[in-house]
Design a protein around this motif. Structure first.
Motif, short mmCIF file in Angstrom:
data_model
loop_
_atom_site.label_atom_id
_atom_site.label_comp_id
_atom_site.label_asym_id
_atom_site.label_seq_id
_atom_site.Cartn_x
_atom_site.Cartn_y
_atom_site.Cartn_z
N UNK A 152 -61.10 52.74 -17.77
CA UNK A 152 -60.47 51.44 -18.39
C UNK A 152 -58.82 51.93 -18.68
N UNK A 153 -58.41 53.31 -19.04
CA UNK A 153 -57.21 53.70 -19.45
C UNK A 153 -56.84 54.80 -18.21
N UNK B 201 -52.27 55.66 -29.45
CA UNK B 201 -50.91 55.71 -30.22
C UNK B 201 -50.75 54.53 -31.26
N UNK B 202 -50.05 55.11 -32.26
CA UNK B 202 -49.95 54.12 -33.25
C UNK B 202 -48.24 54.06 -33.77
N UNK C 153 -44.50 53.52 -43.93
CA UNK C 153 -45.63 54.02 -43.34
C UNK C 153 -46.82 52.91 -42.81
N UNK C 154 -46.38 51.86 -43.05
CA UNK C 154 -47.15 50.70 -42.52
C UNK C 154 -47.52 51.09 -40.91
N UNK C 155 -48.86 51.13 -40.54
CA UNK C 155 -49.29 51.23 -39.07
C UNK C 155 -49.22 49.78 -38.53
N UNK C 156 -48.33 49.39 -37.50
CA UNK C 156 -47.94 48.25 -36.95
C UNK C 156 -48.73 47.88 -35.71
N UNK C 157 -49.05 48.63 -34.91
CA UNK C 157 -49.81 48.72 -33.75
C UNK C 157 -50.57 49.82 -33.31
N UNK C 158 -51.49 49.63 -32.55
CA UNK C 158 -52.28 50.87 -32.07
C UNK C 158 -53.05 50.43 -30.77
N UNK C 159 -53.29 51.60 -29.84
CA UNK C 159 -54.05 51.39 -28.52
C UNK C 159 -53.61 52.21 -27.54
N UNK D 231 -53.52 45.05 -33.21
CA UNK D 231 -52.43 44.82 -34.63
C UNK D 231 -53.34 44.65 -35.77
N UNK D 232 -52.95 44.96 -36.81
CA UNK D 232 -53.68 44.92 -37.96
C UNK D 232 -53.37 43.56 -38.84
N UNK D 233 -54.42 42.59 -38.74
CA UNK D 233 -54.02 41.06 -39.20
C UNK D 233 -53.62 41.08 -40.71
N UNK D 234 -53.69 42.17 -41.33
CA UNK D 234 -53.18 42.10 -42.93
C UNK D 234 -51.69 41.99 -42.75
#
Length: 216
Positions: A12-13, A132-133, A140-146, A156-159
């Protein structure tokens, strides 16, 4: 078998395109590309419970407000991930993620503070997979990852979505969790009615709240 499971995940990657040395967070053409389509990713991650055709157009930001983003595309999955990679980066388990897919443009674009982003890639886990984040350098907020090679998909983190009305932070039904991934890594049992997979859907068994395989 585990080896077949590992090989399927890796496929897949698969890298189709080398990352340019001049790549930026906002330029799709310079990113690595995943060999998986959004439809394939939905089948892989959604576990058959993700409704088809759910559109996402949602704004969000980091905790301090230095970075703002827009998530645009279709819902790939929404659920809890119990894997150690996710849990240890966030400092809690499980982690609620919403997967956004877009074949036409970046699923997540940064509308403010792109220069405030820090990208960190971890390698490890069951498949030695890279994740990757993107963090805000300031808070320091994590905004995306994949996976770094997947230009058509981001979690994404819906919070971090701008949904709250000053008090209530209730997510709309399409963003609420529908599934548990990597339940074998849980820190305690969850007593809900959501479908649970020991690892990833399709390539690992469904389990009950105690982690026992469910025969189908």
């Amino acid at each position: 078998s585990f080896e077949g499971y590992k090989e399927t995940f890796a496929n897949f990657y698969t890298r189709n395109q080398e990352l340019s040395s001049t790549a930026t967070n906002s330029t799709r053409e310079t990113k690595k590309k995943s060999s998986a389509t959004v439809e394939q990713l939905t089948g892989f991650l959604g576990g058959g419970v993700t409704p088809k055709g759910v559109q996402i157009d949602q704004k969000g930001r980091c905790h301090c407000g230095a970075v703002e983003f827009r998530a645009l595309g279709v819902l790939v999955w929404s659920g809890f991930c119990h894997c150690r990679n996710c849990s240890r980066n966030i400092g809690m388990s499980p982690v609620h993620l919403v997967g956004v897919g877009n074949e036409e443009q970046d699923p997540v674009t940064f509308t403010k503070g792109a220069d405030m982003l820090l990208t960190h890639t971890t390698v490890g886990g069951t498949f030695d997979a890279s994740i990757s984040r993107q963090h805000c350098k300031q808070c320091g907020t994590i905004l995306t990852q994949g996976p770094p090679e997947a230009s058509n998909f981001r979690n994404v983190h819906p919070a971090n979505f701008w949904i709250e009305d000053g008090k209530c932070c209730m997510l709309p039904p399409e963003y609420q969790p529908m599934i548990h991934h990597q339940y074998e890594n849980r820190t305690f049992d969850w007593h809900d009615d959501l479908v649970k997979y020991a690892g990833f859907p399709k390539f690992s068994p469904k389990v009950d709240n105690k982690g026992n395989p469910i025969e189908e």
